[in-house]
Design a protein around this motif. Structure first.
Motif, PDB file in Angstrom:
ATOM      1  N   ALA A  22       0.813  -1.221   0.000  1.00  0.00           N
ATOM      2  CA  ALA A  22       0.000   0.000   0.000  1.00  0.00           C
ATOM      3  C   ALA A  22       0.848   1.272   0.000  1.00  0.00           C
ATOM      4  O   ALA A  22       0.305   2.376  -0.155  1.00  0.00           O
ATOM      5  N   ALA A  23       2.172   1.144   0.164  1.00  0.00           N
ATOM      6  CA  ALA A  23       3.046   2.310   0.317  1.00  0.00           C
ATOM      7  C   ALA A  23       2.934   3.326  -0.818  1.00  0.00           C
ATOM      8  O   ALA A  23       2.820   4.537  -0.550  1.00  0.00           O
ATOM      9  N   PRO A  24       2.970   2.908  -2.096  1.00  0.00           N
ATOM     10  CA  PRO A  24       2.836   3.930  -3.149  1.00  0.00           C
ATOM     11  C   PRO A  24       1.522   4.705  -3.049  1.00  0.00           C
ATOM     12  O   PRO A  24       1.489   5.924  -3.279  1.00  0.00           O
ATOM     13  N   THR A  25       0.431   4.008  -2.678  1.00  0.00           N
ATOM     14  CA  THR A  25      -0.861   4.685  -2.508  1.00  0.00           C
ATOM     15  C   THR A  25      -0.829   5.636  -1.328  1.00  0.00           C
ATOM     16  O   THR A  25      -1.296   6.784  -1.407  1.00  0.00           O
ATOM     17  N   LEU A  26      -0.263   5.166  -0.202  1.00  0.00           N
ATOM     18  CA  LEU A  26      -0.207   5.988   1.003  1.00  0.00           C
ATOM     19  C   LEU A  26       0.722   7.188   0.828  1.00  0.00           C
ATOM     20  O   LEU A  26       0.475   8.257   1.409  1.00  0.00           O
ATOM     21  N   LYS A  27       1.783   7.028   0.046  1.00  0.00           N
ATOM     22  CA  LYS A  27       2.673   8.172  -0.212  1.00  0.00           C
ATOM     23  C   LYS A  27       1.906   9.285  -0.917  1.00  0.00           C
ATOM     24  O   LYS A  27       2.105  10.469  -0.617  1.00  0.00           O
ATOM     25  N   GLY A  28       1.031   8.896  -1.834  1.00  0.00           N
ATOM     26  CA  GLY A  28       0.210   9.902  -2.497  1.00  0.00           C
ATOM     27  C   GLY A  28      -0.888  10.448  -1.606  1.00  0.00           C
ATOM     28  O   GLY A  28      -1.167  11.648  -1.595  1.00  0.00           O
ATOM     29  N   GLU A  29      -1.489   9.557  -0.791  1.00  0.00           N
ATOM     30  CA  GLU A  29      -2.593   9.949   0.089  1.00  0.00           C
ATOM     31  C   GLU A  29      -2.139  10.931   1.160  1.00  0.00           C
ATOM     32  O   GLU A  29      -2.810  11.934   1.437  1.00  0.00           O
ATOM     33  N   PHE A  30      -0.988  10.641   1.768  1.00  0.00           N
ATOM     34  CA  PHE A  30      -0.506  11.460   2.883  1.00  0.00           C
ATOM     35  C   PHE A  30       0.641  12.393   2.486  1.00  0.00           C
ATOM     36  O   PHE A  30       1.137  13.139   3.329  1.00  0.00           O
ATOM     37  N   GLY A  31       1.073  12.358   1.228  1.00  0.00           N
ATOM     38  CA  GLY A  31       2.186  13.195   0.790  1.00  0.00           C
ATOM     39  C   GLY A  31       3.498  12.817   1.446  1.00  0.00           C
ATOM     40  O   GLY A  31       4.305  13.687   1.806  1.00  0.00           O
ATOM     41  N   LEU A  32       3.766  11.502   1.591  1.00  0.00           N
ATOM     42  CA  LEU A  32       4.969  11.036   2.273  1.00  0.00           C
ATOM     43  C   LEU A  32       6.196  11.127   1.375  1.00  0.00           C
ATOM     44  O   LEU A  32       6.122  10.857   0.169  1.00  0.00           O
ATOM     45  N   THR A  33       7.328  11.475   1.953  1.00  0.00           N
ATOM     46  CA  THR A  33       8.615  11.334   1.274  1.00  0.00           C
ATOM     47  C   THR A  33       9.172   9.943   1.587  1.00  0.00           C
ATOM     48  O   THR A  33       8.676   9.250   2.484  1.00  0.00           O
ATOM     49  N   THR A  34      10.220   9.549   0.857  1.00  0.00           N
ATOM     50  CA  THR A  34      10.856   8.260   1.140  1.00  0.00           C
ATOM     51  C   THR A  34      11.415   8.239   2.553  1.00  0.00           C
ATOM     52  O   THR A  34      11.346   7.220   3.256  1.00  0.00           O
ATOM     53  N   GLU A  35      11.948   9.361   3.009  1.00  0.00           N
ATOM     54  CA  GLU A  35      12.483   9.422   4.367  1.00  0.00           C
ATOM     55  C   GLU A  35      11.376   9.247   5.407  1.00  0.00           C
ATOM     56  O   GLU A  35      11.547   8.522   6.397  1.00  0.00           O
ATOM     57  N   GLN A  36      10.229   9.894   5.194  1.00  0.00           N
ATOM     58  CA  GLN A  36       9.115   9.736   6.134  1.00  0.00           C
ATOM     59  C   GLN A  36       8.601   8.298   6.137  1.00  0.00           C
ATOM     60  O   GLN A  36       8.275   7.749   7.196  1.00  0.00           O
ATOM     61  N   TYR A  37       8.547   7.684   4.952  1.00  0.00           N
ATOM     62  CA  TYR A  37       8.142   6.277   4.891  1.00  0.00           C
ATOM     63  C   TYR A  37       9.126   5.403   5.657  1.00  0.00           C
ATOM     64  O   TYR A  37       8.725   4.454   6.352  1.00  0.00           O
ATOM     65  N   SER A  38      10.412   5.709   5.547  1.00  0.00           N
ATOM     66  CA  SER A  38      11.409   4.919   6.282  1.00  0.00           C
ATOM     67  C   SER A  38      11.220   5.058   7.789  1.00  0.00           C
ATOM     68  O   SER A  38      11.459   4.110   8.541  1.00  0.00           O
ATOM     69  N   TRP A  39      10.762   6.221   8.270  1.00  0.00           N
ATOM     70  CA  TRP A  39      10.488   6.386   9.701  1.00  0.00           C
ATOM     71  C   TRP A  39       9.287   5.546  10.127  1.00  0.00           C
ATOM     72  O   TRP A  39       9.252   5.009  11.243  1.00  0.00           O
ATOM     73  N   VAL A  40       8.298   5.430   9.254  1.00  0.00           N
ATOM     74  CA  VAL A  40       7.153   4.558   9.536  1.00  0.00           C
ATOM     75  C   VAL A  40       7.620   3.107   9.660  1.00  0.00           C
ATOM     76  O   VAL A  40       7.230   2.381  10.584  1.00  0.00           O
ATOM     77  N   VAL A  41       8.462   2.681   8.728  1.00  0.00           N
ATOM     78  CA  VAL A  41       9.015   1.324   8.778  1.00  0.00           C
ATOM     79  C   VAL A  41       9.860   1.141  10.039  1.00  0.00           C
ATOM     80  O   VAL A  41       9.787   0.106  10.715  1.00  0.00           O
ATOM     81  N   LEU A  42      10.645   2.159  10.371  1.00  0.00           N
ATOM     82  CA  LEU A  42      11.502   2.076  11.562  1.00  0.00           C
ATOM     83  C   LEU A  42      10.686   1.961  12.844  1.00  0.00           C
ATOM     84  O   LEU A  42      11.126   1.304  13.800  1.00  0.00           O
ATOM     85  N   ALA A  43       9.511   2.575  12.885  1.00  0.00           N
ATOM     86  CA  ALA A  43       8.660   2.451  14.072  1.00  0.00           C
ATOM     87  C   ALA A  43       8.280   0.995  14.300  1.00  0.00           C
ATOM     88  O   ALA A  43       8.298   0.500  15.447  1.00  0.00           O
ATOM     89  N   PHE A  44       7.931   0.306  13.223  1.00  0.00           N
ATOM     90  CA  PHE A  44       7.639  -1.125  13.309  1.00  0.00           C
ATOM     91  C   PHE A  44       8.881  -1.893  13.754  1.00  0.00           C
ATOM     92  O   PHE A  44       8.829  -2.734  14.665  1.00  0.00           O
ATOM     93  N   GLN A  45      10.001  -1.620  13.110  1.00  0.00           N
ATOM     94  CA  GLN A  45      11.218  -2.369  13.392  1.00  0.00           C
ATOM     95  C   GLN A  45      11.714  -2.155  14.820  1.00  0.00           C
ATOM     96  O   GLN A  45      12.179  -3.098  15.473  1.00  0.00           O
TER      97      GLN A  45
END
Length: 408
Positions: A22-45
């Motif tokens: 869902a990441a490509p969709t969510l990047k468009g939905e929330f206006g995420l950058t790759t760095e912000q997406y990596s922080w989301v992944v890091l929260a899980f990790q």
């Protein structure tokens, strides 16, 4: 029993893989950058990393049936909770809760393997439940893409969370330990007791402090630390890589992104079959696991060459080699926990090794987030291949053929 664990592992990885598709969709939905997406992944990790040790200990204390049920219920509900996310911060919060509750899956699988299988059958049993990790990741692209295209991104999290909820109920009513299972035959019970009696003659750590002092533990944990970045990258970044580098759309991602995880299933199967084949030819238990891990590490040279791929098809082929390689070597490393520690400590040892592994994955995700927009993915893929070769060298150096020091 191992089929039940495998199904649970499928649900676990299906839930966690929902975000990456869902990441490509969510990047468009929330206006995420790759760095912000990596922080989301890091929260899980980060939460997963901390909780693997805690989850492993809780499984040893609560028992496999109750402990795994509680964690499965938690990840099902937290995955459904993603539908309430409104930006990358709230998305990161739900990912953190998901990571904390999903952390029990691999320690629980290792514990069930230790409880239900003698040493010579554990590699194949481990490969079965480990196949669930790649099956879940394989099912996610078409299922999540269908939900998004047919309904919306929220539906994807609702569906995958509901499936985990159904499995949690199934686990509670179906799982029993060998001592409590009414359908276990007298011959099967005698075989398990004979295997445990033989293992009692080998001194293996039983307490957390003994595990940490064990040379065997670090011989397993350090290679897992070096290997986990590859699996994290495959799970969380393949769809983004295909979209950003090859300009594929969501339908194309659904068509291609599941393939490396199918190959990973064959790697899990190889991790179960190769040690048995080697042992029949006179090679010792520990050495058979070492050879299996090293073979997988050598195969990781395939994904190191992704930067030279001239088409998305060739890139996916190299990802497939990487999926096969990682699950082969990782299956050997997970099995070694059941070989090297008391049954009462397998959950703890596996959880602590998993925490160390996920620290490696977390560091690499941070590197991706900070550098991929500057240098691209290619140098990172080369690094993934080299890390596993170093891990194989560490395994041979630290892990002796006889298991770790005497328990207190």
């Amino acid at each position: 029993m191992i089929g039940l664990v495998t199904l649970g592992t499928i649900m676990n990885y299906l839930a966690r893989s929902t975000l990456s598709v869902a990441a490509p969709t969510l990047k468009g939905e929330f206006g995420l950058t790759t760095e912000q997406y990596s922080w989301v992944v890091l929260a899980f990790q980060a939460s997963y990393t901390v909780m693997q040790t805690v989850a492993g200990t809780l499984l040893d204390v609560m028992g496999t049936r109750l402990g795994f049920f509680v964690f499965a219920l938690g990840w099902a509900l937290s995955n459904i909770g993603h539908v309430f996310a409104t930006g990358w911060q709230s998305l990161a919060l739900f990912r953190a809760v998901l990571g904390a509750t999903e952390a029990a899956a691999i320690p629980a699988g290792a514990k069930v393997t230790s409880e239900w299988f003698p040493a010579n059958e554990r590699p194949l049993a481990t490969s079965c439940f480990q196949m669930g990790t790649s099956v879940g990741s394989m099912v996610a692209p078409p299922l999540v893409a269908f939900c998004i295209l047919w309904w919306n991104w929220q539906a994807a999290f609702l569906v995958t969370g509901a499936l985990s909820l159904v499995w949690a109920i199934l686990w509670w009513f179906a799982y029993r330990s060998p001592a409590d299972h009414p359908r276990l035959t007298s011959d099967e019970r005698a075989l398990l007791e004979e295997s445990k009696s033989a293992e009692e003659g080998v001194s293996r750590p039983a307490r957390k402090i003994d595990v940490l002092r064990s040379r065997s533990f670090w011989g397993i944990a350090v290679p897992r630390f070096l290997a986990e970045p590859a699996w994290q990258t495959f799970n969380f970044f393949i769809p983004l890589y295909l979209v950003s580098v090859w300009r594929l759309d969501l339908k194309d991602v659904a068509l291609w992104a599941w393939m490396p995880f199918l190959a990973a299933d064959f790697g899990s199967l190889a991790a179960g079959l190769l040690p048995g084949w080697l042992m029949k030819r006179g090679i010792g238990v520990i050495t058979s696991r070492k050879i299996t891990m090293t073979t997988g590490a050598l195969c990781m040279l395939g994904p190191a060459c992704i930067g030279w791929a001239g088409s998305p098809g060739l890139a996916i082929l190299l990802f497939c080699i990487g999926g096969f390689a990682h699950q082969m070597l990782n299956g050997a490393l997970i099995t070694l926990c059941a070989d090297s520690f008391e049954t009462s400590a397998v959950g703890t040892a596996s959880g602590m090794a998993g925490s160390i592994a996920w620290i490696g994955g977390m560091i690499f995700t941070l590197i991706i987030g900070q550098s991929v927009d500057l240098v691209g993915y290619n140098p990172l893929f080369v690094a993934l291949g080299l890390l596993d070769l170093v891990g194989a060298a560490v395994l041979w150096s630290l892990l002796r053929n006889k298991t770790a020091p005497a328990r207190s």
